[in-house]
Design a protein around this motif. Structure first.
Motif, PDB file in Angstrom:
ATOM      1  N   ALA A 290      13.147  22.255  -6.240  1.00  0.00           N
ATOM      2  CA  ALA A 290      12.341  22.390  -6.862  1.00  0.00           C
ATOM      3  C   ALA A 290      10.697  21.879  -7.442  1.00  0.00           C
ATOM      4  O   ALA A 290      10.473  22.265  -8.254  1.00  0.00           O
ATOM      5  N   GLU A 291      10.933  21.380  -7.006  1.00  0.00           N
ATOM      6  CA  GLU A 291       9.986  19.962  -6.989  1.00  0.00           C
ATOM      7  C   GLU A 291       8.790  20.309  -5.832  1.00  0.00           C
ATOM      8  O   GLU A 291       7.510  19.755  -5.518  1.00  0.00           O
ATOM      9  N   ASP A 292       9.115  21.409  -5.004  1.00  0.00           N
ATOM     10  CA  ASP A 292       8.197  22.448  -4.018  1.00  0.00           C
ATOM     11  C   ASP A 292       7.214  23.059  -4.179  1.00  0.00           C
ATOM     12  O   ASP A 292       7.585  24.261  -4.693  1.00  0.00           O
TER      13      ASP A 292
ATOM     14  N   VAL B 290      15.135  28.984 -16.873  1.00  0.00           N
ATOM     15  CA  VAL B 290      15.203  27.747 -15.834  1.00  0.00           C
ATOM     16  C   VAL B 290      16.118  26.476 -16.022  1.00  0.00           C
ATOM     17  O   VAL B 290      15.437  26.164 -17.275  1.00  0.00           O
ATOM     18  N   MET B 291      16.966  26.188 -15.554  1.00  0.00           N
ATOM     19  CA  MET B 291      17.771  25.312 -16.070  1.00  0.00           C
ATOM     20  C   MET B 291      17.730  24.090 -14.600  1.00  0.00           C
ATOM     21  O   MET B 291      17.720  24.299 -13.893  1.00  0.00           O
ATOM     22  N   LEU B 292      17.077  23.095 -15.353  1.00  0.00           N
ATOM     23  CA  LEU B 292      16.805  21.718 -15.000  1.00  0.00           C
ATOM     24  C   LEU B 292      17.880  20.511 -14.770  1.00  0.00           C
ATOM     25  O   LEU B 292      18.581  20.101 -15.552  1.00  0.00           O
ATOM     26  N   ALA B 293      19.065  20.661 -13.351  1.00  0.00           N
ATOM     27  CA  ALA B 293      19.920  19.750 -13.311  1.00  0.00           C
ATOM     28  C   ALA B 293      19.923  18.121 -12.479  1.00  0.00           C
ATOM     29  O   ALA B 293      20.520  17.899 -11.496  1.00  0.00           O
TER      30      ALA B 293
ATOM     31  N   ILE C 112       0.815  -0.842   0.163  1.00  0.00           N
ATOM     32  CA  ILE C 112       0.108   0.118  -0.145  1.00  0.00           C
ATOM     33  C   ILE C 112       0.480   1.453   0.448  1.00  0.00           C
ATOM     34  O   ILE C 112       1.148   1.684  -0.739  1.00  0.00           O
ATOM     35  N   ALA C 113       2.041   1.465   0.971  1.00  0.00           N
ATOM     36  CA  ALA C 113       2.833   2.148   0.925  1.00  0.00           C
ATOM     37  C   ALA C 113       3.528   3.062   0.301  1.00  0.00           C
ATOM     38  O   ALA C 113       3.919   3.620  -1.204  1.00  0.00           O
ATOM     39  N   ALA C 114       4.243   1.230  -1.272  1.00  0.00           N
ATOM     40  CA  ALA C 114       4.177   1.580  -2.203  1.00  0.00           C
ATOM     41  C   ALA C 114       3.709   2.500  -3.657  1.00  0.00           C
ATOM     42  O   ALA C 114       3.923   3.483  -3.948  1.00  0.00           O
ATOM     43  N   ILE C 115       2.484   1.786  -3.111  1.00  0.00           N
ATOM     44  CA  ILE C 115       1.667   2.655  -4.117  1.00  0.00           C
ATOM     45  C   ILE C 115       1.299   4.076  -3.864  1.00  0.00           C
ATOM     46  O   ILE C 115       1.403   4.735  -4.642  1.00  0.00           O
ATOM     47  N   VAL C 116       1.307   4.414  -2.700  1.00  0.00           N
ATOM     48  CA  VAL C 116       0.563   5.817  -2.482  1.00  0.00           C
ATOM     49  C   VAL C 116       1.871   6.883  -2.452  1.00  0.00           C
ATOM     50  O   VAL C 116       2.250   7.744  -3.126  1.00  0.00           O
ATOM     51  N   ASN C 117       3.266   5.801  -2.297  1.00  0.00           N
ATOM     52  CA  ASN C 117       4.412   7.184  -2.395  1.00  0.00           C
ATOM     53  C   ASN C 117       4.709   6.727  -4.027  1.00  0.00           C
ATOM     54  O   ASN C 117       5.578   8.049  -4.047  1.00  0.00           O
ATOM     55  N   SER C 118       4.521   6.416  -4.454  1.00  0.00           N
ATOM     56  CA  SER C 118       4.675   6.376  -5.778  1.00  0.00           C
ATOM     57  C   SER C 118       3.610   7.648  -6.827  1.00  0.00           C
ATOM     58  O   SER C 118       4.187   8.289  -7.882  1.00  0.00           O
ATOM     59  N   TYR C 119       3.108   8.091  -6.189  1.00  0.00           N
ATOM     60  CA  TYR C 119       2.188   9.548  -6.411  1.00  0.00           C
ATOM     61  C   TYR C 119       1.809  10.326  -5.442  1.00  0.00           C
ATOM     62  O   TYR C 119       0.926  11.391  -5.609  1.00  0.00           O
ATOM     63  N   ALA C 120       2.525  10.564  -4.470  1.00  0.00           N
ATOM     64  CA  ALA C 120       2.526  11.430  -3.159  1.00  0.00           C
ATOM     65  C   ALA C 120       2.890  12.528  -3.907  1.00  0.00           C
ATOM     66  O   ALA C 120       2.214  13.392  -3.259  1.00  0.00           O
ATOM     67  N   HIS C 121       3.669  13.277  -4.310  1.00  0.00           N
ATOM     68  CA  HIS C 121       3.987  14.749  -5.040  1.00  0.00           C
ATOM     69  C   HIS C 121       2.666  14.993  -5.668  1.00  0.00           C
ATOM     70  O   HIS C 121       2.550  16.219  -5.750  1.00  0.00           O
ATOM     71  N   GLY C 122       2.281  13.903  -6.467  1.00  0.00           N
ATOM     72  CA  GLY C 122       1.074  14.831  -7.191  1.00  0.00           C
ATOM     73  C   GLY C 122      -0.265  14.854  -6.282  1.00  0.00           C
ATOM     74  O   GLY C 122      -1.211  15.589  -6.454  1.00  0.00           O
ATOM     75  N   PHE C 123      -0.224  13.903  -5.574  1.00  0.00           N
ATOM     76  CA  PHE C 123      -1.691  13.977  -4.233  1.00  0.00           C
ATOM     77  C   PHE C 123      -1.137  15.320  -3.408  1.00  0.00           C
ATOM     78  O   PHE C 123      -2.299  15.799  -3.705  1.00  0.00           O
TER      79      PHE C 123
ATOM     80  N   LYS D 174      11.187  11.858 -13.545  1.00  0.00           N
ATOM     81  CA  LYS D 174      10.601  12.657 -12.931  1.00  0.00           C
ATOM     82  C   LYS D 174      10.322  13.537 -12.447  1.00  0.00           C
ATOM     83  O   LYS D 174       9.574  13.895 -11.822  1.00  0.00           O
ATOM     84  N   ASP D 175      11.801  13.575 -11.155  1.00  0.00           N
ATOM     85  CA  ASP D 175      11.911  15.168 -10.880  1.00  0.00           C
ATOM     86  C   ASP D 175      11.903  16.578 -11.812  1.00  0.00           C
ATOM     87  O   ASP D 175      11.143  17.929 -11.581  1.00  0.00           O
ATOM     88  N   MET D 176      12.695  15.862 -12.876  1.00  0.00           N
ATOM     89  CA  MET D 176      11.798  17.165 -14.093  1.00  0.00           C
ATOM     90  C   MET D 176      11.020  17.900 -14.238  1.00  0.00           C
ATOM     91  O   MET D 176      10.527  18.686 -14.655  1.00  0.00           O
ATOM     92  N   ARG D 177      10.673  16.010 -14.576  1.00  0.00           N
ATOM     93  CA  ARG D 177       9.129  16.142 -15.074  1.00  0.00           C
ATOM     94  C   ARG D 177       7.952  17.128 -14.050  1.00  0.00           C
ATOM     95  O   ARG D 177       6.928  18.039 -14.799  1.00  0.00           O
ATOM     96  N   GLN D 178       8.158  17.046 -12.915  1.00  0.00           N
ATOM     97  CA  GLN D 178       7.398  17.553 -12.158  1.00  0.00           C
ATOM     98  C   GLN D 178       7.714  18.577 -11.882  1.00  0.00           C
ATOM     99  O   GLN D 178       6.480  19.237 -11.183  1.00  0.00           O
ATOM    100  N   THR D 179       8.744  18.922 -11.771  1.00  0.00           N
ATOM    101  CA  THR D 179       9.346  20.687 -11.587  1.00  0.00           C
ATOM    102  C   THR D 179       8.522  21.696 -12.927  1.00  0.00           C
ATOM    103  O   THR D 179       8.185  22.119 -12.825  1.00  0.00           O
ATOM    104  N   VAL D 180       8.287  20.852 -14.251  1.00  0.00           N
ATOM    105  CA  VAL D 180       8.335  21.521 -14.970  1.00  0.00           C
ATOM    106  C   VAL D 180       6.922  21.477 -14.773  1.00  0.00           C
ATOM    107  O   VAL D 180       6.115  22.590 -16.058  1.00  0.00           O
ATOM    108  N   LYS D 181       5.796  21.262 -14.533  1.00  0.00           N
ATOM    109  CA  LYS D 181       4.813  20.860 -14.454  1.00  0.00           C
ATOM    110  C   LYS D 181       4.762  21.799 -13.566  1.00  0.00           C
ATOM    111  O   LYS D 181       3.291  23.096 -13.093  1.00  0.00           O
ATOM    112  N   LEU D 182       4.601  22.593 -12.019  1.00  0.00           N
ATOM    113  CA  LEU D 182       5.135  23.244 -11.270  1.00  0.00           C
ATOM    114  C   LEU D 182       5.302  24.866 -11.276  1.00  0.00           C
ATOM    115  O   LEU D 182       3.919  25.759 -11.053  1.00  0.00           O
ATOM    116  N   LEU D 183       6.166  24.768 -12.135  1.00  0.00           N
ATOM    117  CA  LEU D 183       6.381  25.989 -13.386  1.00  0.00           C
ATOM    118  C   LEU D 183       5.077  26.741 -13.817  1.00  0.00           C
ATOM    119  O   LEU D 183       4.824  27.950 -14.318  1.00  0.00           O
TER     120      LEU D 183
END
Length: 567
Positions: free
Chosen positions: A466-468, A483-486, A376-387, A491-500
């Motif tokens: 940057a994911e915050d 904004v330069m993403l390194a 259960i925790a593995a499933i939840v944590n896979s989408y934690a940032h989106g949640f 997954k980190d970079m795609r999440q940051t693009v979405k937040l921007l």
């Protein structure tokens, strides 16, 4: 070769020539079928965006259904994986991270409340007539509650490593809490079993005196097999040393890792042990699935403990962490990472069964609850940032009005170019852009140690994730043009693009990646320029050499240029 051992006249011969007589092959060797099932189910889990460890747990269940028994070899493999895991945690651990109230205080408060709540729930269940809890007295209920109050170090660290978030604010909070729990575990085991650490345990206080010697050995270990061997000796030897003095071996591996932390080669040592650790941890997750022998009633009780208690445990983590003035996002992500039961629950259960406090079936029940919590925790944590992005407005209500100083949004100082992720690639990009644009360039990173390193060298680098979403909403982005993403993962970079996009950033976005399919995905997300590290590193190397030679007056002239000059 298809087998790890070769049988010759009753002797089992290892590839290195070691021979054992009377060795039980079936209980000692990882049969290719085990590896195949683990590989297939790990791949299937990955295809549905779950961590591979979920597949490994399911592989354990499948092997159990086939009648496979783990045996001593798999147990040793699992134990070694945990030791290496704790050792690598120690390499990244800083004592100051444990001494802050939001770490040790929240760990103690949460454990106390969990024990009170769960033991009360169990006793109440017995009073209202639930047959499963009817035969339990207050002592048995308290032991079960205590076992379920711990969170899994193995699971949480694996999740953080897979997401590249070990050094983020929420990652460091979670790791600190887990270390405090490990210390409480050692104290409990010593008190409950009556086996207090011997007098020799006091000598362990002198271990910091060995730090200069160990660091010198680390420096001379090179970059190959000696470095790996040194790490294995420190992890296993540290665990054995603590065991001899009556302490927990995992604590020894953690301490020896901390002794080596903060050195120039620490990160290299951690990377050199990474694959060994991951391989041996496969054995840990297989062992959990193989070792369970459930009856129907056991499964029902385990489901009840998981479905009713685990969500409340996670909510309690969020409430406690926000009361210690952590930001809503940090509290939420940490609560997700700590939302599992711990393998230590099995140790507590086994000890309680041996002492006559619990019936044998509770060992199986807690093992099943542990496994279910991992899934259960593995499933939840896979989408934690989106949640969090979806729940941000509701969760923000619980955030303290007075934040901790480290959590106050930073000032970008009117910067026009921001580099997210100040690792080796980000640092190189920062240096190059700084030469051209000067003070208009700023770097951010979620690793506090990296920030100190850069600031000591006069670099304009600040703490920021940057994911915050809160970070981007809290800083002034009106002057940003690029904004330069390194960052470490796609997954980190795609999440940051979405937040921007969510905060209305109108400027350009650039990113660096290693793989062609990642480049395609980033461009689809709207990234304006993507640098393929592997493909373009050679061209960058050649250009760098050309510029250096040209500056020194020793430039090379190609054939086309020579022909042009002769004409």
């Amino acid at each position: 070769m298809s087998r790890v051992l070769i049988a010759v006249k009753g002797l089992w011969i290892f590839p290195d020539g070691t021979m054992l007589s009377g060795f039980d092959y079936r209980n000692a060797v990882l049969d290719p079928l085990w590896l195949l099932i683990a590989l297939i189910l790990g791949l299937l889990a990955r295809q549905v965006y779950l961590p591979p460890l979920v597949g490994f747990l399911l592989a354990g269940f499948a092997l159990h259904a086939l009648g496979v028994q783990g045996g001593e070899f798999l147990q040793e493999m699992a134990d070694l994986g945990v030791l290496l895991l704790l050792f690598t945690i120690g390499l990244k651990l800083r004592l100051r991270n444990l001494l802050v109230p939001e770490v040790w205080g929240s760990a103690c408060v949460h454990m106390t409340l969990t024990v009170l709540f769960v033991s009360g729930f169990i006793i109440l269940g017995g009073v209202v007539g639930l047959a499963w809890f009817g035969g339990l007295d207050w002592k048995s209920a308290a032991v079960i509650a205590f076992a379920l109050s711990f969170s899994s170090t193995v699971f949480a660290v694996k999740i953080l490593e897979d997401r590249g978030e070990m050094k983020t604010r929420h990652g460091q909070v979670s790791i600190g809490i887990l270390v405090i729990q490990d210390i409480i575990a050692v104290i409990f085991l010593a008190a409950a079993t009556g086996k207090m650490p011997g007098l020799w345990a006091l000598a362990l206080l002198l271990l910091p005196l060995l730090r200069p010697v160990l660091n010198k050995i680390l420096e001379h270990a090179g970059h190959g097999e000696l470095l790996v061997l040194f790490g294995l000796v420190m992890a296993i030897g540290g665990g054995e040393l603590f065991t001899l003095t009556g302490m927990k071996d995992g604590l020894g591996a953690l301490v020896f890792g901390a002794l080596l932390g903060g050195q120039p080669k620490t990160n290299e040592l951690a990377r050199s042990l990474l694959r060994f650790k991951d391989l041996f941890l496969v054995g840990f997750f297989l062992q959990i699935g193989i070792a369970t022998f459930p009856e129907a009633d056991d499964v029902l009780i385990a489901v009840l403990l998981t479905v009713l208690i685990l969500p409340l445990k996670s909510l309690l983590w969020f409430f406690v962490l926000t009361r210690f003035r952590l930001r809503a996002r940090t509290s939420f992500l940490s609560s997700m990472e700590l939302s599992s039961y711990s393998e230590f629950g099995l140790i507590v259960s086994a000890m309680a069964v041996g002492a006559g406090w619990l019936q044998q079936e509770w060992l199986v029940i807690i093992a099943l609850a542990l496994t279910f919590s991992f899934v259960i925790a593995a499933i939840v944590n896979s989408y934690a940032h989106g949640f969090y992005v979806k729940l941000e407005s509701r969760l923000y209500r619980f955030q303290s009005k007075t934040l901790l100083p480290v959590d106050v949004p930073p000032d970008l100082g009117g910067a026009e170019i921001l580099i997210a992720g100040m690792g080796r690639v980000g640092t190189g990009a920062y240096s190059t852009m700084r030469e051209v644009f000067g003070d208009k360039v700023i770097g951010i990173d979620a690793n506090q140690n990296a920030i100190h390193w850069h600031q000591e060298r006069g670099n304009n680098v600040i703490l920021g994730d940057a994911e915050d979403l809160d970070f981007w909403q809290g800083v002034d982005i009106k002057n940003l043009r690029l904004v330069m993403l390194a960052m470490p993962t796609l997954k980190d970079m795609r999440q940051t693009v979405k937040l921007l996009g969510l905060v209305g950033y109108p400027g350009l976005i650039a990113a660096v990646t290693r793989y062609e399919d990642d480049r395609v995905a980033l461009e689809k997300d709207g990234v304006d320029a993507v640098f393929n590290f592997y493909e373009e590193a050679g061209a960058g190397f050649a250009e760098h050499v050309r510029q250096q030679l040209s500056a020194s007056g020793r430039c090379l002239v190609d054939e086309k240029q020579q022909v042009s000059e002769n004409a």
